[in-house]
Design a protein around this motif. Structure first.
Motif, short mmCIF file in Angstrom:
data_model
loop_
_atom_site.label_atom_id
_atom_site.label_comp_id
_atom_site.label_asym_id
_atom_site.label_seq_id
_atom_site.Cartn_x
_atom_site.Cartn_y
_atom_site.Cartn_z
N ILE A 218 -42.79 34.78 -1.13
CA ILE A 218 -44.14 34.48 -1.47
C ILE A 218 -44.57 34.90 -3.08
O ILE A 218 -44.81 33.79 -4.12
CB ILE A 218 -45.10 35.95 -0.85
CG1 ILE A 218 -45.66 35.23 0.75
CG2 ILE A 218 -46.31 35.41 -2.01
CD1 ILE A 218 -45.66 36.69 1.16
N ALA A 219 -43.94 35.65 -3.84
CA ALA A 219 -43.96 35.38 -5.20
C ALA A 219 -43.30 34.29 -5.62
O ALA A 219 -43.90 34.02 -7.18
CB ALA A 219 -42.90 36.70 -5.90
N MET A 220 -42.31 34.49 -4.91
CA MET A 220 -41.31 33.24 -6.22
C MET A 220 -42.20 31.58 -6.37
O MET A 220 -42.59 30.61 -7.05
CB MET A 220 -40.08 32.84 -5.68
CG MET A 220 -39.23 31.40 -5.89
SD MET A 220 -39.23 31.44 -8.49
CE MET A 220 -37.72 33.38 -8.15
N LEU A 221 -42.53 31.12 -5.08
CA LEU A 221 -43.38 30.46 -4.88
C LEU A 221 -44.68 30.32 -5.37
O LEU A 221 -45.80 29.03 -6.29
CB LEU A 221 -43.73 29.89 -2.79
CG LEU A 221 -42.27 29.82 -2.39
CD1 LEU A 221 -42.96 29.41 -1.31
CD2 LEU A 221 -41.51 28.16 -2.82
N GLY A 222 -45.56 31.74 -5.38
CA GLY A 222 -46.47 31.84 -6.28
C GLY A 222 -46.49 31.71 -7.58
O GLY A 222 -46.90 31.39 -8.55
N ALA A 223 -44.80 31.46 -8.59
CA ALA A 223 -44.86 31.35 -9.75
C ALA A 223 -45.03 30.19 -9.79
O ALA A 223 -45.22 29.68 -11.15
CB ALA A 223 -43.69 32.48 -9.88
N MET A 224 -44.38 29.53 -9.28
CA MET A 224 -43.60 28.35 -9.04
C MET A 224 -44.70 27.06 -8.95
O MET A 224 -45.27 25.82 -9.55
CB MET A 224 -42.70 27.87 -8.56
CG MET A 224 -41.17 28.30 -9.45
SD MET A 224 -39.73 27.47 -8.13
CE MET A 224 -40.38 27.43 -5.95
N TYR A 225 -45.53 27.52 -8.33
CA TYR A 225 -46.93 26.35 -7.89
C TYR A 225 -48.59 27.46 -8.63
O TYR A 225 -49.75 26.86 -8.69
CB TYR A 225 -46.38 26.75 -6.20
CG TYR A 225 -46.27 26.00 -5.82
CD1 TYR A 225 -47.06 24.77 -5.93
CD2 TYR A 225 -44.80 26.03 -5.14
CE1 TYR A 225 -45.56 23.24 -5.06
CE2 TYR A 225 -43.94 25.14 -4.88
CZ TYR A 225 -43.98 24.49 -4.82
OH TYR A 225 -43.48 23.48 -3.97
N GLY A 226 -48.30 28.60 -9.29
CA GLY A 226 -49.95 28.91 -10.44
C GLY A 226 -49.92 29.71 -8.86
O GLY A 226 -51.50 29.58 -9.60
N ALA A 227 -50.17 30.49 -7.94
CA ALA A 227 -50.81 30.76 -7.18
C ALA A 227 -51.22 32.42 -7.70
O ALA A 227 -50.57 33.13 -8.08
CB ALA A 227 -50.48 31.27 -5.62
N THR A 228 -52.67 32.39 -8.06
CA THR A 228 -53.02 33.83 -8.25
C THR A 228 -53.89 34.76 -8.06
O THR A 228 -54.79 36.06 -8.27
CB THR A 228 -53.67 33.59 -9.89
OG1 THR A 228 -55.23 32.81 -9.07
CG2 THR A 228 -53.19 32.66 -10.94
N THR A 229 -54.22 34.99 -6.74
CA THR A 229 -55.17 35.36 -5.96
C THR A 229 -53.91 35.79 -4.28
O THR A 229 -52.71 35.38 -4.36
CB THR A 229 -55.91 34.72 -5.16
OG1 THR A 229 -55.39 33.74 -4.40
CG2 THR A 229 -56.71 34.12 -6.04
N GLY A 230 -54.45 36.94 -3.89
CA GLY A 230 -53.42 37.21 -3.07
C GLY A 230 -52.27 37.24 -3.70
O GLY A 230 -52.61 38.48 -4.19
N ASP A 231 -51.65 37.94 -1.92
CA ASP A 231 -50.26 37.94 -2.73
C ASP A 231 -49.86 38.31 -3.36
O ASP A 231 -49.00 38.18 -4.04
CB ASP A 231 -49.20 38.23 -0.84
CG ASP A 231 -49.79 39.51 -0.03
OD1 ASP A 231 -50.96 40.46 -0.52
OD2 ASP A 231 -49.37 39.18 1.23
N SER A 232 -49.74 36.64 -3.51
CA SER A 232 -49.20 35.62 -4.82
C SER A 232 -49.65 36.69 -5.79
O SER A 232 -48.79 36.70 -6.74
CB SER A 232 -49.49 34.57 -5.14
OG SER A 232 -48.39 34.23 -3.84
N GLY A 233 -50.90 36.62 -6.13
CA GLY A 233 -51.73 37.25 -7.31
C GLY A 233 -50.99 38.98 -7.63
O GLY A 233 -51.37 39.48 -8.82
N ARG A 234 -50.44 39.44 -6.53
CA ARG A 234 -50.35 40.79 -6.85
C ARG A 234 -48.43 40.73 -7.45
O ARG A 234 -48.10 41.80 -7.95
CB ARG A 234 -50.72 41.77 -5.48
CG ARG A 234 -50.10 42.96 -5.16
CD ARG A 234 -50.36 43.30 -4.05
NE ARG A 234 -50.25 42.92 -2.77
CZ ARG A 234 -48.56 43.23 -2.23
NH1 ARG A 234 -47.83 44.41 -2.80
NH2 ARG A 234 -48.38 42.74 -1.23
N LEU A 235 -48.29 39.74 -6.57
CA LEU A 235 -46.35 40.32 -6.82
C LEU A 235 -45.73 39.64 -8.03
O LEU A 235 -45.01 39.97 -8.19
CB LEU A 235 -45.73 39.29 -4.89
CG LEU A 235 -45.46 40.49 -4.10
CD1 LEU A 235 -45.59 39.40 -2.92
CD2 LEU A 235 -45.42 41.64 -3.95
#
Length: 576
Positions: free
Chosen positions: A381-398
């Motif tokens: 979740i963290a790596m995909l969030g970093a590559m896709y720019g997710a800023t909320t939920g679990d991605s924003g936290r991780l």
């Protein structure tokens, strides 16, 4: 390559079309044109084969307007080429990537698809067929002029060496796409039909039985016996009438609802998608003589990823992979790259700590072992969030944890996001550039920068800027992953071409004259490759996949210690 030419490693032969319809082959050397020869459609394949087989280590690089216009007829005649330069594909890259390339941007006739090319079908503007109804225009001069423009542009690229590699990889991808269509995907139509009947149910009155049953359950649960489930407006109205307050009929939104109609509705939508995308009609249209021949579009996505303009090869559902079955005496060799994009990010950023997390193991497990996150799921979740720019939920936290653990990798994508948000252009590792800001971005920034701009204008500008930043953040990673995949494919196809031919009794004639007697590429999906191989060549084909993956990593990233492990399988089918 010190002379600035992107093709100095090979003899260059330009193929174009003369006014009388014949193919014109112009042989070039460092000083210009060395000779010219006109060939009929019947003469050209043998002449090309002879030049390909001529002694000497430099080989030939065929230069033509478009691979889709020239190569299929050669393949039909059983002739393959090792290397080419696709002027149309390379024009699109150079036009946008090279500073001051005004002459390329002015040559608008080279933009986009070739004339007459729609949905993957090409009228033979530059084909090997003899002309019908009179001669075609003379395009020899135009092709040579475009080549000269590209020759002049490459040395002006930000990194000419990488740009040459990108053009070679893009052109090799075009050869692969044509070869995949020529050889076809081995397909068991009867097995496909059995899957459809098992999943959808027998067709009765045009509606498969299982879909009819599910539709009845939904209508009963919503109290609307005449509801047309395939009409989104009617379905949305029925949901509202039943007290289900949703804004759309999207499965993502429906999943959050607790109501007796939702489970059968979601299952109905899943089966409906299978029926419309890969049902009996698809089978009748796309599978003939035990082969599925999709139409790939190299560079069809702005990042350099492939698209498809026919057959939906890039969206085959998992349940139908059982129908992708080898011919008797042959095997399917499948390779998936594990976590391709995060590994590419580690190599691009030269982040040794992220490379260590990936080395010899599952990258997400490696992130857990580093202490950055607690579970594999969190690492993903963290790596995909970093590559896709997710800023909320679990991605924003991780994601902040990754910034602390892997500052070089996270710094690279964060910088790309800032550049995009500010209206800048980013590029992949080899030099493909992102599109410039669109009119929506420009309008929003203009409104927000005016004296007296409203808070709503400023909020809108920031939101649109962030959206563009998320795009450029991912562009550099997805685009570079596509470049690695092209390098893998290009190396692999040449390795397979060196395999000896099997005895005629072991041949797969449905794969065509060029591929019936040796292992060959049969399917490609972003980070997955399938080879159709005679049983005795299956192990060697699997090793070629490994070797080509290692070579692609070295070619792009040199000695940086990143590996690209493959999940390899040898089986009778592509089932997972």
């Amino acid at each position: 390559m010190g002379d600035g030419s992107p093709w100095a490693d090979a003899e260059r032969i330009v193929l174009a079309r003369a006014l009388d319809g014949r193919a014109v082959a112009t042989v070039l050397d460092r000083d210009g044109e060395r000779g010219r020869r006109a060939l009929s459609a019947a003469e050209l394949p043998a002449w090309v084969a002879e030049r390909e087989a001529s002694p000497g280590s430099r080989g030939v690089r065929w230069i033509w307007s478009s691979t889709t216009e020239w190569y299929p007829a050669l393949l039909e005649a059983g002739v393959r080429v090792a290397r080419c330069h696709d002027l149309r594909l390379c024009h699109a890259i150079l036009r946008d990537a090279v500073p001051g390339a005004a002459e390329l941007r002015a040559a608008v006739q080279w933009n986009g698809a070739a004339a007459g090319e729609t949905a993957g079908h090409t009228e033979a503007l530059f084909s090997l067929d003899e002309p019908r109804g009179g001669p075609r225009r003379d395009d020899v001069r135009e092709v040579l002029e475009e080549l000269a423009r590209q020759d002049a542009a490459v040395p002006r690229a930000t990194d000419p060496g990488r740009m040459r590699l990108l053009l070679a990889a893009e052109s090799a991808g075009a050869l692969v796409a044509a070869e995949l269509a020529s050889a076809g995907v081995p397909w068991d139509a009867e097995h496909h039909r059995r899957i459809l009947e098992d999943v959808l149910g027998p067709r009765r009155g045009g509606v498969p039985q299982n879909m009819g049953r599910l539709a009845g359950e939904v209508r009963a649960a919503l109290g609307d016996p005449a509801l047309a489930l395939d009409s989104p407006p009617r379905l949305l109205k029925a949901l509202h009438n039943a007290g289900i307050r949703v804004d759309s009929t999207s499965k993502w939104e429906l999943r959050e609802i607790d109501h007796p109609a939702i489970a059968p509705l979601l299952e109905y939508k899943r089966l409906s998608r299978l029926l419309s995308a890969n049902g009996w009609a698809w089978l009748d249209e796309w599978v003939h003589d035990h082969r599925f021949r999709p139409v790939y579009v190299p560079g069809g996505v702005v990042t350099g990823r492939w698209a498809s303009s026919g057959g939906g090869a890039l969206q085959l559902p998992r349940q139908l992979r059982q129908a992708l079955r080898a011919d008797p005496g042959w095997r399917i060799v499948t390779a998936d790259v594990a976590q391709l994009e995060p590994r590419v990010l580690a190599a691009m950023s030269r982040d040794a700590r992220l490379a260590d997390a990936a080395r010899g193991r599952d990258l997400y497990e490696g992130i857990v072992a580093s202490g950055a996150v607690a579970t594999r799921a969190e690492g993903k979740i963290a790596m995909l969030g970093a590559m896709y720019g997710a800023t909320t939920g679990d991605s924003g936290r991780l994601v902040p944890r990754l910034r602390s653990a892997y500052p070089r990798a996270m710094g690279l994508v964060d910088a790309a996001a800032r550049t995009g948000a500010d209206g800048g252009v980013v590029s992949t590792w080899l030099g493909r550039t992102s599109p410039a800001p669109d009119e929506l971005w420009r309008d929003a920034q203009t409104r927000a920068s005016r004296p007296g701009a409203s808070a709503a204008d400023e909020t809108r500008a920031r939101r649109i800027g962030r959206d563009r930043g998320r795009f450029t953040r991912n562009f550099i990673v997805q685009g570079t992953a596509a470049e690695w995949a092209l390098a893998w494919l290009a190396d692999l196809r040449l390795r397979l071409a060196d395999f000896p031919q099997v005895e005629s009794g072991s041949a797969a004639p449905r794969s065509g004259r060029a591929f019936s007697r040796r292992a060959h590429l049969a399917f490609f999906l972003h980070d997955e490759v399938l080879i159709h191989a005679p049983e005795e060549q299956a192990d060697a084909a699997a090793q070629a996949m490994r070797d080509a993956a290692e070579a692609a990593g070295r070619l792009l990233f040199g000695s940086f210690p990143i590996d690209f492990p493959l999940d390899l399988r040898i089986s009778d089918s592509a089932a997972k």
